[in-house]
Design a protein around this motif. Structure first.
Motif, PDB file in Angstrom:
ATOM      1  N   ASP A   1       0.873  -1.169   0.000  1.00  0.00           N
ATOM      2  CA  ASP A   1       0.000   0.000   0.000  1.00  0.00           C
ATOM      3  C   ASP A   1       0.910   1.218   0.000  1.00  0.00           C
ATOM      4  OD1 ASP A   1      -1.637   2.194   0.756  1.00  0.00           O
ATOM      5  OD2 ASP A   1      -3.073   0.822   1.667  1.00  0.00           O
ATOM      6  N   ASN A   2       0.980   1.891  -1.130  1.00  0.00           N
ATOM      7  CA  ASN A   2       1.894   3.017  -1.271  1.00  0.00           C
ATOM      8  C   ASN A   2       1.387   4.297  -0.609  1.00  0.00           C
ATOM      9  OD1 ASN A   2       3.840   1.559  -2.712  1.00  0.00           O
ATOM     10  ND2 ASN A   2       2.740   1.887  -4.643  1.00  0.00           N
ATOM     11  N   VAL A   3       0.184   4.237  -0.074  1.00  0.00           N
ATOM     12  CA  VAL A   3      -0.324   5.369   0.722  1.00  0.00           C
ATOM     13  C   VAL A   3       0.022   5.151   2.195  1.00  0.00           C
ATOM     14  CG1 VAL A   3      -2.391   6.589   1.476  1.00  0.00           C
ATOM     15  CG2 VAL A   3      -2.162   5.865  -0.917  1.00  0.00           C
ATOM     16  N   LEU A   4      -0.183   3.934   2.654  1.00  0.00           N
ATOM     17  CA  LEU A   4       0.146   3.597   4.046  1.00  0.00           C
ATOM     18  C   LEU A   4       1.616   3.255   4.233  1.00  0.00           C
ATOM     19  CD1 LEU A   4      -2.930   1.390   5.034  1.00  0.00           C
ATOM     20  CD2 LEU A   4      -2.530   3.814   5.529  1.00  0.00           C
ATOM     21  N   ASN A   5       2.368   3.182   3.112  1.00  0.00           N
ATOM     22  CA  ASN A   5       3.793   2.835   3.187  1.00  0.00           C
ATOM     23  C   ASN A   5       4.002   1.497   3.900  1.00  0.00           C
ATOM     24  OD1 ASN A   5       4.277   5.231   1.900  1.00  0.00           O
ATOM     25  ND2 ASN A   5       5.293   6.228   3.604  1.00  0.00           N
ATOM     26  N   THR A   6       3.237   0.535   3.506  1.00  0.00           N
ATOM     27  CA  THR A   6       3.283  -0.773   4.147  1.00  0.00           C
ATOM     28  C   THR A   6       3.335  -1.866   3.074  1.00  0.00           C
ATOM     29  OG1 THR A   6       2.040   0.060   6.042  1.00  0.00           O
ATOM     30  CG2 THR A   6       2.101  -2.322   5.746  1.00  0.00           C
ATOM     31  N   VAL A   7       4.150  -2.849   3.352  1.00  0.00           N
ATOM     32  CA  VAL A   7       4.200  -4.026   2.490  1.00  0.00           C
ATOM     33  C   VAL A   7       3.713  -5.226   3.299  1.00  0.00           C
ATOM     34  CG1 VAL A   7       6.633  -4.503   3.016  1.00  0.00           C
ATOM     35  CG2 VAL A   7       5.633  -5.368   0.889  1.00  0.00           C
ATOM     36  N   TYR A   8       3.016  -6.113   2.635  1.00  0.00           N
ATOM     37  CA  TYR A   8       2.403  -7.261   3.295  1.00  0.00           C
ATOM     38  C   TYR A   8       2.925  -8.557   2.683  1.00  0.00           C
ATOM     39  CZ  TYR A   8      -0.911  -3.563   4.492  1.00  0.00           C
ATOM     40  OH  TYR A   8      -1.479  -2.388   4.926  1.00  0.00           O
ATOM     41  N   LEU A   9       2.853  -9.589   3.478  1.00  0.00           N
ATOM     42  CA  LEU A   9       3.135 -10.921   2.975  1.00  0.00           C
ATOM     43  C   LEU A   9       2.036 -11.847   3.473  1.00  0.00           C
ATOM     44  CD1 LEU A   9       5.009 -12.774   1.378  1.00  0.00           C
ATOM     45  CD2 LEU A   9       6.202 -13.278   3.511  1.00  0.00           C
ATOM     46  N   GLN A  10       1.161 -12.228   2.576  1.00  0.00           N
ATOM     47  CA  GLN A  10       0.113 -13.196   2.899  1.00  0.00           C
ATOM     48  C   GLN A  10       0.681 -14.592   2.679  1.00  0.00           C
ATOM     49  OE1 GLN A  10      -3.115 -12.728   4.104  1.00  0.00           O
ATOM     50  NE2 GLN A  10      -3.104 -14.964   4.294  1.00  0.00           N
ATOM     51  N   MET A  11       0.675 -15.383   3.728  1.00  0.00           N
ATOM     52  CA  MET A  11       1.251 -16.722   3.665  1.00  0.00           C
ATOM     53  C   MET A  11       0.156 -17.741   3.899  1.00  0.00           C
ATOM     54  SD  MET A  11       4.828 -16.110   5.713  1.00  0.00           S
ATOM     55  CE  MET A  11       4.015 -15.910   7.303  1.00  0.00           C
TER      56      MET A  11
END
Length: 116
Positions: A72-82
């Motif tokens: 999410d380039n607005v929240l500056n967050t990267v996720y990893l769904q495992m």
């Protein structure tokens, strides 16, 4: 620069977890964001990466079809769904940022343990 991972924990085989990495201190949308993992006694291995502001991704063969990286380039967050977690996925998971200026940063890691 800060990278703060969260979301690790204990899970049974076949289960799911979602890791998050909140970033600050650099232009997030222009950075390549990746996840790495390190099991006890082993080297740190690449898992997936997201670049071109999220338009492109790359995955290690061992996690293709089970893990999904998103950002999410607005929240500056990267996720990893495992999903479909296996014993071999047990490791400390690290968030990595490679900025537009080729600086490399790491988070502190979050532990994932797959157990039965």
């Amino acid at each position: 620069v800060q990278l703060v991972e969260s979301g690790g924990g204990l899970v049974q085989p076949g289960g799911s977890l979602r890791l998050s990495c909140a970033a600050s201190g650099f232009t997030f949308s222009r950075a390549a964001m990746s996840w790495y993992r390190q099991a006890p006694g082993q080297e740190r291995d690449f898992v997936p990466s997201s670049f071109n502001a999220g338009r492109s991704t790359n995955y290690a063969d061992s996690v293709k079809g089970r893990f999904t990286i998103s950002r999410d380039n607005v929240l500056n967050t990267v996720y990893l769904q495992m999903n479909s977690l296996k014993f071999d996925d047990t490791a400390v998971y690290y968030c990595n940022a490679q900025t537009e200026h080729d600086y490399d940063y790491w988070g502190q890691g979050t532990q994932v343990i797959v157990y039965s």
